[in-house]
Design a protein around this motif. Structure first.
Motif, PDB file in Angstrom:
ATOM      1  N   THR A 122       0.832  -1.211   0.000  1.00  0.00           N
ATOM      2  CA  THR A 122       0.000   0.000   0.000  1.00  0.00           C
ATOM      3  C   THR A 122       0.859   1.251   0.000  1.00  0.00           C
ATOM      4  N   ALA A 123       1.909   1.255   0.814  1.00  0.00           N
ATOM      5  CA  ALA A 123       2.782   2.427   0.894  1.00  0.00           C
ATOM      6  C   ALA A 123       3.449   2.717  -0.444  1.00  0.00           C
ATOM      7  N   ILE A 124       3.951   1.680  -1.103  1.00  0.00           N
ATOM      8  CA  ILE A 124       4.611   1.876  -2.393  1.00  0.00           C
ATOM      9  C   ILE A 124       3.629   2.385  -3.438  1.00  0.00           C
ATOM     10  N   SER A 125       2.366   1.966  -3.332  1.00  0.00           N
ATOM     11  CA  SER A 125       1.371   2.400  -4.320  1.00  0.00           C
ATOM     12  C   SER A 125       1.157   3.911  -4.305  1.00  0.00           C
ATOM     13  N   LEU A 161      13.896   4.565  -0.598  1.00  0.00           N
ATOM     14  CA  LEU A 161      14.081   4.109   0.779  1.00  0.00           C
ATOM     15  C   LEU A 161      13.263   2.839   1.026  1.00  0.00           C
ATOM     16  N   MET A 162      12.047   2.796   0.497  1.00  0.00           N
ATOM     17  CA  MET A 162      11.218   1.606   0.686  1.00  0.00           C
ATOM     18  C   MET A 162      11.739   0.411  -0.105  1.00  0.00           C
ATOM     19  N   LEU A 163      12.506   0.683  -1.170  1.00  0.00           N
ATOM     20  CA  LEU A 163      13.066  -0.388  -1.995  1.00  0.00           C
ATOM     21  C   LEU A 163      14.469  -0.778  -1.540  1.00  0.00           C
ATOM     22  N   ARG A 164      14.822  -0.414  -0.341  1.00  0.00           N
ATOM     23  CA  ARG A 164      16.164  -0.671   0.187  1.00  0.00           C
ATOM     24  C   ARG A 164      16.562  -2.131  -0.022  1.00  0.00           C
ATOM     25  N   GLU A 287      11.704   1.050   7.333  1.00  0.00           N
ATOM     26  CA  GLU A 287      12.013   1.790   6.115  1.00  0.00           C
ATOM     27  C   GLU A 287      10.744   2.107   5.326  1.00  0.00           C
ATOM     28  N   THR A 288       9.787   1.178   5.337  1.00  0.00           N
ATOM     29  CA  THR A 288       8.532   1.395   4.631  1.00  0.00           C
ATOM     30  C   THR A 288       7.763   2.554   5.242  1.00  0.00           C
ATOM     31  N   LEU A 289       7.673   2.597   6.547  1.00  0.00           N
ATOM     32  CA  LEU A 289       6.928   3.660   7.223  1.00  0.00           C
ATOM     33  C   LEU A 289       7.581   5.023   7.001  1.00  0.00           C
ATOM     34  N   ILE A 290       8.919   5.067   7.068  1.00  0.00           N
ATOM     35  CA  ILE A 290       9.615   6.332   6.848  1.00  0.00           C
ATOM     36  C   ILE A 290       9.450   6.787   5.399  1.00  0.00           C
ATOM     37  N   GLY A 291       9.635   5.842   4.467  1.00  0.00           N
ATOM     38  CA  GLY A 291       9.471   6.183   3.053  1.00  0.00           C
ATOM     39  C   GLY A 291       8.057   6.640   2.742  1.00  0.00           C
ATOM     40  N   ALA A 292       7.063   5.972   3.340  1.00  0.00           N
ATOM     41  CA  ALA A 292       5.667   6.369   3.126  1.00  0.00           C
ATOM     42  C   ALA A 292       5.416   7.766   3.668  1.00  0.00           C
TER      43      ALA A 292
END
Length: 324
Positions: A122-125, A161-164, A287-292
């Motif tokens: 969801t975040a990446i979307s 960042l989310m794709l780390r 990383e997902t939460l920060i990137g989002a």
């Protein structure tokens, strides 16, 4: 003593509509829009949760073809009543382009939802926002200033960042699929904006509903597994919720100002985190939460600034839902 005749169903429905209207008539339009978009976000979150759940046993093609069939059945009366005008288009090539990108967006986005933690997908979307900016410059010739470019670059850094990569320097291929789905969803919005200049909404809806369903039919048949009665029920529910969430989203942007309510769409990340934890015991990475958070902040900044300058953001409310 004479008895009162029972109220006919039509009168009961009209009475309910009047009651609902009376409850909301004193509310500010942005408040009504906010309520609708919160409902849409919740509906889309339920939809992807069910898709992820069914995707453990059924193919994404099978899920999508049933979803499209249910949605098509719901809108069929409107489509049929508009024939032959609902099939008349001045831009057939553009209609086919939209179908192709919509199909790819759904396949990539829903596959990522099935294979990744729900909150991560969801975040990446949300990265579709800056893809819209890039495509608007390329295809619509929009002029973008330094502030909007800056927000786009910041948003892209959030995606990186989310794709780390992991310890071996590899990126999750499903995360790349989620990015591809977001990019295609952004392209769909741009194409819809171009189509609305020449074709009515019912025509755009008809081609999308029929086109995606036909494309999905062959691979769905090839990968078909007989669903259980419970799975059939959930498949139908997915179609109904998908339609209802899209309608709620359209009503939201019809009632309220985009600049006032658009940021509420990001509540989907909260719902995805909760559903992912409760249903699948999956928690998003830090990383997902920060990137989002970076993507959301950049997106909100873009929307607010565009409104302040009196320009329309390249966004179509009825073209959303493809990560959904």
């Amino acid at each position: 003593m004479p008895t009162k005749d029972p109220m006919p169903p039509e009168a009961t429905g009209n009475r309910l509509q009047r009651k609902l209207a009376s409850l909301t008539e004193n509310l500010p339009s942005n408040t009504i829009g906010a309520l609708w978009i919160l409902l849409a976000a919740f509906g889309f979150s339920i939809m992807v949760t069910l898709i992820k759940f069914l995707g453990q046993d059924l193919s994404v093609f099978q899920i999508l073809v049933v979803r499209q069939a249910v949605m098509l059945a719901i809108v069929a009366p409107k489509i049929l009543s508009g024939l032959p005008h609902s099939l008349e288009t001045k831009r057939p090539g553009l209609q086919l382009t939209r179908i192709a990108f919509a199909t790819t967006a759904m396949l990539c986005g829903f596959t990522a939802v099935i294979e990744m933690p729900l909150a991560d997908a969801t975040a990446i979307s949300f990265s579709k926002t800056f893809f819209i900016t890039i495509f608007a410059i390329w295809l619509l010739g929009e002029t973008v200033g330094v502030h909007r470019w800056g927000a786009t670059i910041v948003g892209f850094l959030g995606v990186l960042l989310m794709l780390r990569p992991d310890g071996d320097g590899l990126i999750d291929p499903y995360a790349l699929l989620a990015i591809a789905g977001a990019a295609c969803a952004g392209m769909v919005m741009i194409v819809v904006r171009m189509l609305t200049r020449t074709d009515p909404p019912v025509t755009i809806l008809t081609y999308q509903a029929l086109g995606v369903g036909l494309i999905m039919a062959a691979p769905a048949i090839y990968t078909w597994q007989a669903p259980s009665l419970g799975q059939w029920g959930l498949l139908v529910v997915i179609g109904i919720i998908s339609w209802a969430a899209q309608m709620a989203n359209i009503r939201a942007f019809k009632a309220g100002e985009a600049t006032a309510i658009a940021s509420l769409d990001y509540t989907r990340l909260l719902y995805a985190t909760i559903f992912g934890a409760l249903v699948f015991s999956q928690w998003p990475r830090v990383e997902t939460l920060i990137g989002a958070a970076i993507i959301i902040a950049a997106s909100i900044y873009t929307v607010r600034r565009e409104a302040k300058r009196g320009r329309e953001l390249a966004r179509a409310s009825d073209g959303r839902g493809y990560n959904s």
